[in-house]
Design an enzyme around this catalytic site. Structure first.
Site, PDB file in Angstrom:
ATOM      1  N   GLY A   1      -0.975 -37.149 -32.148  1.00  0.00           N
ATOM      2  CA  GLY A   1      -0.942 -36.537 -33.551  1.00  0.00           C
ATOM      3  C   GLY A   1      -0.378 -35.014 -32.358  1.00  0.00           C
ATOM      4  O   GLY A   1       0.917 -35.112 -32.110  1.00  0.00           O
ATOM      5  N   SER A   2      -0.994 -33.566 -33.191  1.00  0.00           N
ATOM      6  CA  SER A   2      -0.538 -32.420 -33.236  1.00  0.00           C
ATOM      7  C   SER A   2      -0.534 -31.749 -32.085  1.00  0.00           C
ATOM      8  O   SER A   2      -1.772 -32.188 -31.107  1.00  0.00           O
ATOM      9  CB  SER A   2      -0.627 -31.889 -34.203  1.00  0.00           C
ATOM     10  OG  SER A   2      -2.255 -31.148 -34.260  1.00  0.00           O
TER      11      SER A   2
ATOM     12  N   ARG B   1      -1.529 -28.963 -31.332  1.00  0.00           N
ATOM     13  CA  ARG B   1      -2.801 -27.350 -31.753  1.00  0.00           C
ATOM     14  C   ARG B   1      -4.425 -28.606 -31.254  1.00  0.00           C
ATOM     15  O   ARG B   1      -4.850 -28.410 -30.462  1.00  0.00           O
ATOM     16  CB  ARG B   1      -2.565 -27.604 -32.753  1.00  0.00           C
ATOM     17  CG  ARG B   1      -3.761 -26.149 -33.450  1.00  0.00           C
ATOM     18  CD  ARG B   1      -3.709 -25.567 -34.472  1.00  0.00           C
ATOM     19  NE  ARG B   1      -3.643 -27.096 -35.894  1.00  0.00           N
ATOM     20  CZ  ARG B   1      -4.780 -27.078 -36.063  1.00  0.00           C
ATOM     21  NH1 ARG B   1      -5.995 -26.701 -34.779  1.00  0.00           N
ATOM     22  NH2 ARG B   1      -5.265 -28.276 -37.233  1.00  0.00           N
TER      23      ARG B   1
ATOM     24  N   GLY C   1      -4.494 -31.397 -30.005  1.00  0.00           N
ATOM     25  CA  GLY C   1      -4.405 -32.559 -28.523  1.00  0.00           C
ATOM     26  C   GLY C   1      -4.971 -31.372 -27.264  1.00  0.00           C
ATOM     27  O   GLY C   1      -6.025 -31.916 -26.831  1.00  0.00           O
TER      28      GLY C   1
ATOM     29  N   GLU D   1      -0.482 -38.300 -26.581  1.00  0.00           N
ATOM     30  CA  GLU D   1       0.142 -37.854 -27.294  1.00  0.00           C
ATOM     31  C   GLU D   1       0.914 -36.806 -28.337  1.00  0.00           C
ATOM     32  O   GLU D   1       0.032 -37.220 -29.367  1.00  0.00           O
ATOM     33  CB  GLU D   1       0.899 -39.521 -27.319  1.00  0.00           C
ATOM     34  CG  GLU D   1       2.128 -40.455 -27.358  1.00  0.00           C
ATOM     35  CD  GLU D   1       3.032 -39.028 -28.569  1.00  0.00           C
ATOM     36  OE1 GLU D   1       3.661 -38.324 -28.339  1.00  0.00           O
ATOM     37  OE2 GLU D   1       3.340 -39.773 -29.531  1.00  0.00           O
TER      38      GLU D   1
ATOM     39  N   CYS E   1       7.078 -37.799 -33.425  1.00  0.00           N
ATOM     40  CA  CYS E   1       7.436 -36.993 -32.893  1.00  0.00           C
ATOM     41  C   CYS E   1       8.360 -36.396 -31.417  1.00  0.00           C
ATOM     42  O   CYS E   1       8.789 -35.973 -31.010  1.00  0.00           O
ATOM     43  CB  CYS E   1       6.506 -37.379 -32.301  1.00  0.00           C
ATOM     44  SG  CYS E   1       5.846 -38.768 -31.121  1.00  0.00           S
TER      45      CYS E   1
END
Length: 486
Positions: free
Chosen positions: A220-221, A223, A225, A243, A277
């Site tokens: 995900g994002s 932020r 993470g 990731e 991504c």
């Protein structure tokens, strides 16, 4: 009944949530979220099932995973359609995602044997045996852009290794997750081995903070993470695999076939409406007549990209973004770059109110001094003109991220020079940078991850090594150590 806990479908006890098709705003799924208490029940179910699942042995676990593969094969058309409706991606693209989910099974089995598994060697001290054991209960947080393929890439290797799973999908793609669990159920998965908790932030926080999980695998994002990384910083006993995103560069240098280059640029920047991504966010084009000509071709090609709903015929290249909110965010990002001095070569526009449909954008930001190091997660490509190859590489590396990078260049020497200096976990030459192989590791450095590459290397974070020195019976050595008398 949309939560799958301890082998049963149950209703969430939280607040009501809906999933809508971002191309037409039709509700395609609605239910209630899992409460923190239900998350706790799911974790307990996974804990109670874990040892028996491990003790089944690899062959028995593999049989169930392969039965799931067969269910995916039999239901791939339905899976592709559900992904298309929930994400807005065109049907041709979601068919490839459903296919990738099937292919992941064989790749995960190969990775299990190559990266983990068991081996032994005879040594003077005895028989040296290397085994791998599961961590226990792992949480899997799935993203919305590949709601089937990416969580599948965590869940399958985790199960093969003997872990049990609590799966929290994106709140934007709950129907895909529900279908996945129904197929696992048909495959004969024992109760408690996978538990599905649907919900929003409260559900995710409860799962991430639960003391009885042994690991968390997140896609995900950056932020979110980073928040998870801070949360787990004082808990080294838990495995965390992150990731995250990237502000990915693509350099163009001395390419004869400019038509092919334009194709690879478009595939790098605009596939999945820019919601991968690994998508190119920054394009470096050499100053001069050759660069001008390539940009002219690129502008013309971007203007011709077909955009439409998931089921449009003929099929579009780009479908909808995940939501109208995401679409408006890209319009705002473009506005901010223009205010900083950027020049919109092709304007990104919100095509239809109430939907996530946007046209692709191309903006020249050459000379913008305070260029934000942001991952604009949509179809907006920034162009920077450069005079010197070293300058281009320096600018390409000027990011806190490090996921993917690429160069389109006819010279192998130029590629080798670039490869030695670029900082990224995925580096492609004369190929789109959104192209990644499931038979290779997938991950980046910097703000793009925490050195836990997924895909073929997912097996690494799904098990820990156990080293043993063994003999069939105790025996005295031929010579005792000095000072001993037995």
């Amino acid at each position: 009944m949309t939560q799958f806990i301890e082998g049963k479908w149950v209703e969430g006890l939280g607040h009501e949530v809906t999933s809508i098709n971002p191309a037409n705003q039709k509700v395609i799924w609605n239910s209630k979220t899992a409460t923190p208490e239900q998350v706790g029940v799911a974790v307990d179910a996974a804990r109670n099932a874990q040892f028996d699942w491990f003790m089944l042995g690899f062959d028995a676990r593999l049989a169930i995973v392969e039965a799931y593969r067969d269910q995916l094969e039999a239901n791939k058309a339905e899976m592709a359609e559900v992904i298309a409706q929930e994400t807005g991606k065109p049907q041709w693209e979601t068919a490839t995602e459903a296919g990738a989910m099937i292919g992941k099974i064989g790749l995960s089995v190969a990775a299990y044997h190559k990266r983990t598994g068991t081996s032994e060697n005879d040594t003077p001290a005895g028989r040296a045996v290397l085994r791998h054991k599961p961590h226990g209960v792992v949480a899997v947080f799935g993203p919305y852009n590949f709601p089937g393929h990416l969580p599948n890439g965590h869940i399958v290797p985790a199960l093969l290794a003997g872990n049990t799973v609590v799966f929290k999908p994106s709140e934007l793609t709950p129907k895909v997750a529900e279908l996945m669990l129904k197929l696992w159920e048909k495959a004969g998965l024992p109760k408690g081995v996978i538990n599905l908790v649907q919900g929003e932030v409260e559900t995710g926080k409860a799962l991430a903070a639960h003391p009885q999980i042994d690991g968390l695998f997140f896609t995900g994002s950056s932020r979110t993470g980073h928040i998870l990384h801070q949360q787990y910083a004082g808990d080294p006993g838990k495995i965390l695999a992150l990731e995250m995103g990237g502000n990915n560069p693509l350099i163009i240098k001395d390419v004869a076939d400019t038509k092919a280059a334009v194709h690879d640029i478009i595939q790098s920047a605009y596939i999945s409406a820019g919601q991968r991504c690994t998508c190119a966010r920054r394009l470096y084009v050499e100053k001069g007549a050759a660069g001008d000509a390539l940009l002219e071709q690129l502008v013309a090609a971007v203007k011709q990209i077909q955009v439409g709903p998931w089921n449009a015929q003929p099929q579009p290249f780009m479908g909808s973004m995940i939501s109208e909110t995401a679409a408006k965010g890209m319009v705002e990002a473009q506005r901010n770059l223009v205010n900083l001095g950027g020049n919109a070569l092709v304007e990104l526009t919100h095509l239809e109110v109430g939907t996530g449909l946007v046209s692709p954008g191309l903006i020249d930001v050459t000379g913008v001094i305070e260029l934000p190091d942001e991952e604009y997660f949509g179809p907006l490509l920034q162009v920077v003109r450069y005079s010197d190859f070293d300058e281009a590489i320096k600018l390409a590396n000027a990011t806190r991220y490090g996921l993917s990078a690429g160069i389109l260049a006819d010279s192998r020497e130029d590629y080798d020079y670039f490869l030695a200096r670029i900082r990224a976990g995925i580096v492609n030459w004369n190929k789109q940078i959104t192209g990644a192989s499931g038979a290779a590791p997938f991950g980046g450095v910097g703000a793009s991850g925490n050195h836990r590459a997924s895909a073929f290397y997912a097996a690494d974070y799904c098990a820990y090594p156990v080293a043993s020195v063994e003999a069939d019976a105790v025996s005295l050595p031929a010579t005792l150590s000095p000072g001993l008398s037995i």
